[in-house]
Scaffold this motif. Structure first.
Motif, PDB file in Angstrom:
ATOM      1  N   SER A   1       0.825  -1.207   0.000  1.00 39.53           N
ATOM      2  CA  SER A   1       0.000   0.000   0.000  1.00 39.53           C
ATOM      3  C   SER A   1       0.860   1.258   0.000  1.00 39.53           C
ATOM      4  CB  SER A   1      -0.926   0.013   1.220  1.00 39.53           C
ATOM      5  OG  SER A   1      -1.768  -1.093   1.211  1.00 39.53           O
ATOM      6  N   PHE A   2       1.854   1.292   0.878  1.00 38.61           N
ATOM      7  CA  PHE A   2       2.721   2.471   0.951  1.00 38.61           C
ATOM      8  C   PHE A   2       3.511   2.670  -0.338  1.00 38.61           C
ATOM      9  CE2 PHE A   2       2.453   2.514   5.702  1.00 38.61           C
ATOM     10  CZ  PHE A   2       2.051   3.826   5.827  1.00 38.61           C
ATOM     11  N   PHE A   3       4.078   1.592  -0.875  1.00 40.56           N
ATOM     12  CA  PHE A   3       4.855   1.738  -2.106  1.00 40.56           C
ATOM     13  C   PHE A   3       3.949   2.082  -3.290  1.00 40.56           C
ATOM     14  CE2 PHE A   3       8.295  -0.540   0.187  1.00 40.56           C
ATOM     15  CZ  PHE A   3       9.283   0.413   0.013  1.00 40.56           C
ATOM     16  N   SER A   4       2.688   1.636  -3.262  1.00 39.26           N
ATOM     17  CA  SER A   4       1.744   2.045  -4.303  1.00 39.26           C
ATOM     18  C   SER A   4       1.502   3.550  -4.229  1.00 39.26           C
ATOM     19  CB  SER A   4       0.411   1.315  -4.150  1.00 39.26           C
ATOM     20  OG  SER A   4       0.572  -0.062  -4.310  1.00 39.26           O
ATOM     21  N   LEU A   5       1.292   4.044  -3.019  1.00 36.02           N
ATOM     22  CA  LEU A   5       1.118   5.484  -2.826  1.00 36.02           C
ATOM     23  C   LEU A   5       2.358   6.247  -3.284  1.00 36.02           C
ATOM     24  CD1 LEU A   5      -0.379   7.983  -1.656  1.00 36.02           C
ATOM     25  CD2 LEU A   5       0.730   7.448   0.528  1.00 36.02           C
ATOM     26  N   LEU A   6       3.528   5.750  -2.908  1.00 34.78           N
ATOM     27  CA  LEU A   6       4.771   6.410  -3.307  1.00 34.78           C
ATOM     28  C   LEU A   6       4.959   6.382  -4.823  1.00 34.78           C
ATOM     29  CD1 LEU A   6       7.077   5.145  -0.428  1.00 34.78           C
ATOM     30  CD2 LEU A   6       6.275   7.485  -0.783  1.00 34.78           C
ATOM     31  N   MET A   7       4.495   5.322  -5.476  1.00 41.60           N
ATOM     32  CA  MET A   7       4.590   5.277  -6.930  1.00 41.60           C
ATOM     33  C   MET A   7       3.695   6.347  -7.553  1.00 41.60           C
ATOM     34  SD  MET A   7       3.879   2.225  -9.661  1.00 41.60           S
ATOM     35  CE  MET A   7       2.138   2.529  -9.747  1.00 41.60           C
ATOM     36  N   VAL A   8       2.477   6.493  -7.027  1.00 44.77           N
ATOM     37  CA  VAL A   8       1.566   7.520  -7.530  1.00 44.77           C
ATOM     38  C   VAL A   8       2.164   8.914  -7.335  1.00 44.77           C
ATOM     39  CG1 VAL A   8      -0.689   8.601  -7.134  1.00 44.77           C
ATOM     40  CG2 VAL A   8      -0.502   6.118  -7.226  1.00 44.77           C
ATOM     41  N   LEU A   9       2.883   9.097  -6.229  1.00 48.74           N
ATOM     42  CA  LEU A   9       3.501  10.391  -5.935  1.00 48.74           C
ATOM     43  C   LEU A   9       4.835  10.583  -6.652  1.00 48.74           C
ATOM     44  CD1 LEU A   9       2.710  10.573  -2.118  1.00 48.74           C
ATOM     45  CD2 LEU A   9       1.537  11.765  -3.979  1.00 48.74           C
ATOM     46  N   GLY A  10       5.264   9.584  -7.420  1.00 46.95           N
ATOM     47  CA  GLY A  10       6.496   9.710  -8.193  1.00 46.95           C
ATOM     48  C   GLY A  10       7.767   9.384  -7.436  1.00 46.95           C
ATOM     49  N   LYS A  11       7.651   8.736  -6.290  1.00 47.72           N
ATOM     50  CA  LYS A  11       8.824   8.413  -5.481  1.00 47.72           C
ATOM     51  C   LYS A  11       9.195   6.931  -5.503  1.00 47.72           C
ATOM     52  CE  LYS A  11       9.970  12.373  -3.674  1.00 47.72           C
ATOM     53  NZ  LYS A  11      11.315  12.924  -3.802  1.00 47.72           N
ATOM     54  N   CYS A  12       8.441   6.130  -6.239  1.00 53.40           N
ATOM     55  CA  CYS A  12       8.720   4.696  -6.326  1.00 53.40           C
ATOM     56  C   CYS A  12       8.607   4.264  -7.782  1.00 53.40           C
ATOM     57  CB  CYS A  12       7.733   3.913  -5.464  1.00 53.40           C
ATOM     58  SG  CYS A  12       7.915   2.123  -5.565  1.00 53.40           S
ATOM     59  N   PRO A  13       9.642   3.613  -8.314  1.00 49.95           N
ATOM     60  CA  PRO A  13       9.541   3.148  -9.703  1.00 49.95           C
ATOM     61  C   PRO A  13       8.566   1.970  -9.807  1.00 49.95           C
ATOM     62  CG  PRO A  13      11.631   2.465  -8.732  1.00 49.95           C
ATOM     63  CD  PRO A  13      10.951   3.327  -7.724  1.00 49.95           C
ATOM     64  N   PRO A  14       7.811   1.908 -10.906  1.00 54.53           N
ATOM     65  CA  PRO A  14       6.836   0.822 -11.074  1.00 54.53           C
ATOM     66  C   PRO A  14       7.457  -0.564 -11.031  1.00 54.53           C
ATOM     67  CG  PRO A  14       6.465   2.537 -12.703  1.00 54.53           C
ATOM     68  CD  PRO A  14       7.738   2.883 -11.985  1.00 54.53           C
ATOM     69  N   TRP A  15       8.692  -0.731 -11.521  1.00 54.05           N
ATOM     70  CA  TRP A  15       9.317  -2.051 -11.530  1.00 54.05           C
ATOM     71  C   TRP A  15       9.514  -2.571 -10.109  1.00 54.05           C
ATOM     72  CZ3 TRP A  15      13.853  -2.435  -8.920  1.00 54.05           C
ATOM     73  CH2 TRP A  15      14.627  -1.275  -8.789  1.00 54.05           C
ATOM     74  N   PHE A  16       9.790  -1.663  -9.142  1.00 57.35           N
ATOM     75  CA  PHE A  16       9.978  -2.116  -7.768  1.00 57.35           C
ATOM     76  C   PHE A  16       8.653  -2.599  -7.187  1.00 57.35           C
ATOM     77  CE2 PHE A  16      10.044  -1.526  -3.168  1.00 57.35           C
ATOM     78  CZ  PHE A  16      11.118  -2.332  -2.847  1.00 57.35           C
ATOM     79  N   LEU A  17       7.591  -1.846  -7.439  1.00 55.78           N
ATOM     80  CA  LEU A  17       6.276  -2.264  -6.953  1.00 55.78           C
ATOM     81  C   LEU A  17       5.875  -3.594  -7.583  1.00 55.78           C
ATOM     82  CD1 LEU A  17       3.873  -1.508  -5.161  1.00 55.78           C
ATOM     83  CD2 LEU A  17       2.890  -0.369  -7.144  1.00 55.78           C
ATOM     84  N   GLY A  18       6.178  -3.770  -8.866  1.00 61.56           N
ATOM     85  CA  GLY A  18       5.896  -5.043  -9.540  1.00 61.56           C
ATOM     86  C   GLY A  18       6.655  -6.196  -8.910  1.00 61.56           C
ATOM     87  N   LEU A  19       7.933  -5.978  -8.608  1.00 61.05           N
ATOM     88  CA  LEU A  19       8.741  -7.010  -7.956  1.00 61.05           C
ATOM     89  C   LEU A  19       8.176  -7.346  -6.580  1.00 61.05           C
ATOM     90  CD1 LEU A  19      11.382  -8.756  -7.732  1.00 61.05           C
ATOM     91  CD2 LEU A  19      12.413  -6.733  -6.685  1.00 61.05           C
TER      92      LEU A  19
END
Length: 128
Positions: free
Chosen positions: A6-24
């Motif tokens: 959940s947190f990394f999804s939020l960070l991805m939306v905010l531009g602070k997490c790359p999508p590949w990391f969330l996918g992994l």
């Protein structure tokens, strides 16, 4: 682990997490959940014991620390995490995630190895 997603999804939306990391992170979590589901399959008369790995707990703590740093980065105009630091951090977190994943796979294999043939024979018998 769901909270991490959940947190990394939020960070991805905010531009602070790359999508590949969330996918992994999602893929590893899904595979771990499938392994745990196999351990709960009713074909086992005696379920093998499953233990959390210390490296998994350490990995989760590192992820939450990094989430905390990124939340401070988002909230404070004085504190900024550079893009190079972000990429290096995500690469290190990814490596830790993959290492923990393979340790869990090893544990599932040792726990399920002798039971897998029973499990698959039961599933095949139920579907035919």
């Amino acid at each position: 682990t769901h909270l991490n997603l959940s947190f990394f999804s939020l960070l991805m939306v905010l531009g602070k997490c790359p999508p590949w990391f969330l996918g992994l992170l999602f893929a590893v979590t899904l595979l771990q959940a499938m392994g745990l589901a196999l351990l709960q399959y009713p074909a086992y008369s005696s379920r093998p014991p499953f233990q959390s790995l210390r490296s998994g707990k350490r990995n989760t703590v590192l992820q939450f620390l990094f989430i905390g740093i990124l939340l401070v980065d988002l909230a404070s105009p004085r504190f900024e995490v550079g893009s190079l630091v972000l990429w290096i951090s995500y690469l290190l977190l990814s490596a830790a995630q993959v290492i923990v994943f393979f340790r869990y796979i090893s544990q599932f294999h040792s726990l399920l190895g002798k039971h897998l043939s029973i499990l698959f024979d039961t599933v095949v018998a139920e579907t035919t």
